[in-house]
Write a protein that holds these residues in place. Structure first.
Motif, PDB file in Angstrom:
ATOM      1  N   PHE A  20      13.002 -10.591 -15.236  1.00  0.00           N
ATOM      2  CA  PHE A  20      14.126 -10.854 -15.387  1.00  0.00           C
ATOM      3  C   PHE A  20      13.738 -10.854 -17.558  1.00  0.00           C
ATOM      4  CE2 PHE A  20      16.705 -14.645 -17.500  1.00  0.00           C
ATOM      5  CZ  PHE A  20      17.396 -13.838 -17.652  1.00  0.00           C
ATOM      6  N   ALA A  21      15.227 -10.772 -17.813  1.00  0.00           N
ATOM      7  CA  ALA A  21      14.411 -11.030 -19.730  1.00  0.00           C
ATOM      8  C   ALA A  21      16.276 -10.831 -20.050  1.00  0.00           C
ATOM      9  CB  ALA A  21      14.274  -9.412 -19.960  1.00  0.00           C
ATOM     10  N   LEU A  22      15.985 -11.860 -20.958  1.00  0.00           N
ATOM     11  CA  LEU A  22      17.444 -12.356 -21.162  1.00  0.00           C
ATOM     12  C   LEU A  22      17.181 -11.986 -22.383  1.00  0.00           C
ATOM     13  CD1 LEU A  22      20.183 -13.626 -22.541  1.00  0.00           C
ATOM     14  CD2 LEU A  22      18.804 -16.107 -23.154  1.00  0.00           C
ATOM     15  N   ILE A  23      18.015 -10.861 -23.147  1.00  0.00           N
ATOM     16  CA  ILE A  23      17.771 -10.151 -24.674  1.00  0.00           C
ATOM     17  C   ILE A  23      19.136  -9.960 -25.391  1.00  0.00           C
ATOM     18  CG2 ILE A  23      17.364  -7.955 -25.493  1.00  0.00           C
ATOM     19  CD1 ILE A  23      15.298  -8.129 -24.029  1.00  0.00           C
ATOM     20  N   GLY A  24      18.898 -10.830 -26.746  1.00  0.00           N
ATOM     21  CA  GLY A  24      20.150 -11.000 -27.269  1.00  0.00           C
ATOM     22  C   GLY A  24      20.734  -9.524 -28.342  1.00  0.00           C
ATOM     23  N   VAL A  25      21.892  -9.468 -28.293  1.00  0.00           N
ATOM     24  CA  VAL A  25      22.118  -8.421 -29.993  1.00  0.00           C
ATOM     25  C   VAL A  25      22.767  -9.465 -30.666  1.00  0.00           C
ATOM     26  CG1 VAL A  25      23.449  -7.184 -30.581  1.00  0.00           C
ATOM     27  CG2 VAL A  25      22.578  -6.627 -28.597  1.00  0.00           C
ATOM     28  N   ASN A  26      21.889  -9.733 -31.681  1.00  0.00           N
ATOM     29  CA  ASN A  26      22.325 -11.126 -32.542  1.00  0.00           C
ATOM     30  C   ASN A  26      23.294 -10.623 -33.787  1.00  0.00           C
ATOM     31  OD1 ASN A  26      22.007 -12.871 -34.718  1.00  0.00           O
ATOM     32  ND2 ASN A  26      21.550 -13.874 -33.047  1.00  0.00           N
ATOM     33  N   SER A  27      23.915 -11.570 -34.706  1.00  0.00           N
ATOM     34  CA  SER A  27      24.986 -10.941 -35.773  1.00  0.00           C
ATOM     35  C   SER A  27      25.298 -11.707 -36.080  1.00  0.00           C
ATOM     36  CB  SER A  27      26.985 -10.794 -34.950  1.00  0.00           C
ATOM     37  OG  SER A  27      26.013  -9.687 -33.708  1.00  0.00           O
ATOM     38  N   ASP A  28      23.851 -12.740 -36.467  1.00  0.00           N
ATOM     39  CA  ASP A  28      23.451 -13.599 -37.657  1.00  0.00           C
ATOM     40  C   ASP A  28      22.748 -13.094 -39.190  1.00  0.00           C
ATOM     41  OD1 ASP A  28      24.265 -16.159 -36.224  1.00  0.00           O
ATOM     42  OD2 ASP A  28      22.404 -16.055 -35.489  1.00  0.00           O
ATOM     43  N   GLY A  29      22.938 -11.943 -39.353  1.00  0.00           N
ATOM     44  CA  GLY A  29      22.863 -10.803 -40.679  1.00  0.00           C
ATOM     45  C   GLY A  29      21.120 -11.102 -40.742  1.00  0.00           C
ATOM     46  N   THR A  30      20.414 -10.663 -39.888  1.00  0.00           N
ATOM     47  CA  THR A  30      18.490 -11.208 -40.069  1.00  0.00           C
ATOM     48  C   THR A  30      18.296  -9.563 -40.347  1.00  0.00           C
ATOM     49  OG1 THR A  30      18.591 -10.561 -37.567  1.00  0.00           O
ATOM     50  CG2 THR A  30      18.546 -12.645 -38.129  1.00  0.00           C
ATOM     51  N   HIS A  31      18.914  -8.799 -40.984  1.00  0.00           N
ATOM     52  CA  HIS A  31      18.166  -7.829 -41.592  1.00  0.00           C
ATOM     53  C   HIS A  31      18.513  -8.323 -43.191  1.00  0.00           C
ATOM     54  CE1 HIS A  31      22.807  -7.678 -42.728  1.00  0.00           C
ATOM     55  NE2 HIS A  31      22.726  -6.576 -43.463  1.00  0.00           N
ATOM     56  N   GLN A  32      19.429  -9.382 -43.748  1.00  0.00           N
ATOM     57  CA  GLN A  32      18.695  -9.996 -44.522  1.00  0.00           C
ATOM     58  C   GLN A  32      17.343 -10.863 -45.023  1.00  0.00           C
ATOM     59  OE1 GLN A  32      23.129  -9.944 -45.905  1.00  0.00           O
ATOM     60  NE2 GLN A  32      22.772  -8.123 -46.870  1.00  0.00           N
ATOM     61  N   ALA A  33      16.805 -11.453 -45.931  1.00  0.00           N
ATOM     62  CA  ALA A  33      16.287 -12.208 -45.933  1.00  0.00           C
ATOM     63  C   ALA A  33      16.771 -13.494 -45.877  1.00  0.00           C
ATOM     64  CB  ALA A  33      16.004 -12.093 -47.719  1.00  0.00           C
ATOM     65  N   LYS A  34      17.959 -14.146 -46.405  1.00  0.00           N
ATOM     66  CA  LYS A  34      18.476 -14.967 -46.309  1.00  0.00           C
ATOM     67  C   LYS A  34      18.852 -15.627 -44.588  1.00  0.00           C
ATOM     68  CE  LYS A  34      22.663 -17.585 -47.928  1.00  0.00           C
ATOM     69  NZ  LYS A  34      23.965 -16.678 -48.581  1.00  0.00           N
ATOM     70  N   GLY A  35      19.778 -13.754 -44.059  1.00  0.00           N
ATOM     71  CA  GLY A  35      20.139 -14.333 -43.017  1.00  0.00           C
ATOM     72  C   GLY A  35      18.822 -15.136 -41.607  1.00  0.00           C
ATOM     73  N   LEU A  36      17.954 -13.857 -42.085  1.00  0.00           N
ATOM     74  CA  LEU A  36      17.097 -14.626 -41.400  1.00  0.00           C
ATOM     75  C   LEU A  36      15.829 -15.469 -41.710  1.00  0.00           C
ATOM     76  CD1 LEU A  36      14.229 -12.778 -39.475  1.00  0.00           C
ATOM     77  CD2 LEU A  36      13.068 -12.376 -41.343  1.00  0.00           C
ATOM     78  N   ALA A  37      16.252 -15.801 -42.276  1.00  0.00           N
ATOM     79  CA  ALA A  37      15.111 -17.640 -43.270  1.00  0.00           C
ATOM     80  C   ALA A  37      15.975 -18.701 -42.496  1.00  0.00           C
ATOM     81  CB  ALA A  37      15.258 -17.573 -44.264  1.00  0.00           C
ATOM     82  N   ASN A  38      17.455 -18.199 -42.289  1.00  0.00           N
ATOM     83  CA  ASN A  38      19.001 -19.309 -41.382  1.00  0.00           C
ATOM     84  C   ASN A  38      18.143 -18.738 -40.109  1.00  0.00           C
ATOM     85  OD1 ASN A  38      20.935 -21.006 -41.070  1.00  0.00           O
ATOM     86  ND2 ASN A  38      21.683 -19.023 -40.143  1.00  0.00           N
ATOM     87  N   TYR A  39      18.534 -17.732 -39.081  1.00  0.00           N
ATOM     88  CA  TYR A  39      17.232 -17.480 -38.335  1.00  0.00           C
ATOM     89  C   TYR A  39      16.131 -18.574 -37.332  1.00  0.00           C
ATOM     90  CZ  TYR A  39      17.580 -15.002 -33.564  1.00  0.00           C
ATOM     91  OH  TYR A  39      16.732 -14.703 -32.172  1.00  0.00           O
ATOM     92  N   ARG A  40      15.928 -18.597 -38.262  1.00  0.00           N
ATOM     93  CA  ARG A  40      14.138 -18.909 -37.956  1.00  0.00           C
ATOM     94  C   ARG A  40      14.293 -20.254 -38.343  1.00  0.00           C
ATOM     95  NH1 ARG A  40      10.845 -14.627 -41.064  1.00  0.00           N
ATOM     96  NH2 ARG A  40      10.007 -13.030 -38.586  1.00  0.00           N
TER      97      ARG A  40
END
Lengths: 107, 252
Positions: A17-37
């Motif tokens: 089993f795998a849960l795979i997300g498609v995340n739309s928090d803007g992690t392609h940008q540093a700010k989005g990624l920091a928030n995601y983490r």
């Protein structure tokens, strides 16, 4: 949503089993990624997600996603089996069925 | 009007220069209208929030707030401009504005624009711009005048590309419709457009058909090739052999 998903990942961790997300928090940008983490740490999100943004068109646009969360249940052969099952008990019932089929075929 | 910044204008032949100027003038008026409307709606929102906050502070019952923003003034201005440009291609811009920004109380205005577009502009080379803006009109229950506009464009427009655009937009609208009969018609129309020689139109139809042809239960899931949040490339198909729950999500 997230706490239940966390429990699914835990429950099926030794099964196909795998849960795979498609995340739309803007992690392609540093700010989005920091928030995601930060959030992922807090909420215990350990599963893998595609970055939705940074693709042209966005994956969600490609898949005509009209509301979040949108769920697809894809079996071990890559066939879409269900869409948008959101009731927790029902989710586990269909996943159990799909996981059992994957195990059966692996034998 | 100073238009020296525009290469189109500089290169235009005598006689076409007037047209270009007229088009730019219309575009500028249209853009100013959009700007004013945006500002007006924002102001309306701000005032509504303020009234609610005020009532809360004073322990008064919450004030009644109109559910739709005040679009009337702007639609009125759009009609005035459309009148100034009546019969010219530039009028399409202002009817397009009405179609796009009309609210739930503006059905009469939208109908007026649809009828004018059908009668005066169905054969215009720029009518395609308005055809992609009919979603709101459909929501207002104006199916009949919308379909008349499409039919008129398909019957009378000399451009194959514009006709194709009309078929594409009609197909998309029908496919998104409520009734099974509409959905079926939309599907057939889009399938026809997808087979057209015009590559751009065919691709747009394919895209509109994608949820039907590729994302139904029983379909093989389209592969996703991308990067995870850490920047590592991977594919959805890497997980063949496992049951996958694919979740479009965000923390927001």
């Amino acid at each position: 949503m997230i706490p239940h998903e966390r429990s699914l990942v835990d429950k099926y961790k030794n099964r196909p089993f795998a849960l795979i997300g498609v995340n739309s928090d803007g992690t392609h940008q540093a700010k989005g990624l920091a928030n995601y983490r930060k959030q992922a740490e807090k909420m215990g999100v350990t599963w893998r997600s595609f970055q939705d943004e940074g693709n042209s068109p966005r994956i969600s646009e490609d898949w005509h996603v009209q509301g979040w969360p949108t769920l697809y249940y894809i079996d071990h052969k890559g066939i879409i089996r269900h869409k948008n099952v959101r009731d927790e008990a029902e989710m586990e019932r269909v996943l159990e069925e799909m996981i059992a089929a994957a195990e059966q075929d692996a034998k | 009007m100073l238009l020296s910044f525009s290469p189109t204008f500089v290169l235009a032949q005598e006689g076409e220069a007037g047209d270009v100027e007229r088009r730019q003038e219309a575009q500028a008026a249209h853009d100013a209208l959009v700007k004013d409307l945006t500002k007006g709606v924002r102001e309306w929102q701000r005032k509504a929030q303020q009234a609610v906050a005020e009532a809360r502070k004073n322990n008064k019952p919450l004030p009644a707030i109109a559910m739709t923003p005040p679009t009337e003034e702007y639609l009125g201005r759009a009609f005035d401009l459309a009148k100034e440009h009546a019969g010219e291609d530039t009028a399409i811009l202002f009817h397009g504005f009405v179609l796009k920004y009309a609210g739930s109380k503006d059905a009469e205005s939208v109908k007026k624009s649809l009828v004018t577009l059908t009668l005066d502009h169905a054969a215009s080379p720029t009518i395609g711009d308005a055809l992609g803006r009919l979603g709101a009109a459909m929501q207002l229950g104006l199916r009949e005048p919308i379909m008349e506009l499409f039919t008129e464009v398909i019957d009378t427009n000399p451009s194959a590309a514009v006709k194709g655009t009309a078929m594409l937009e009609r197909g998309k609208l029908l496919l998104a419709g409520e009734s099974e009969a509409d959905k079926k018609k939309g599907l057939q129309e889009l399938e026809a457009v997808a087979k057209m020689a015009d590559k751009k139109l065919a691709a747009a139809a394919e895209k509109a058909l994608f949820p039907i042809t590729r994302l139904q239960v029983g379909c093989e899931a389209p592969d996703i090739v991308g990067k995870d949040v850490d920047g590592v490339a991977f594919k959805l198909s890497d997980y063949r052999g496992k049951a996958v729950l694919l979740d479009f999500w965000g923390f927001w």
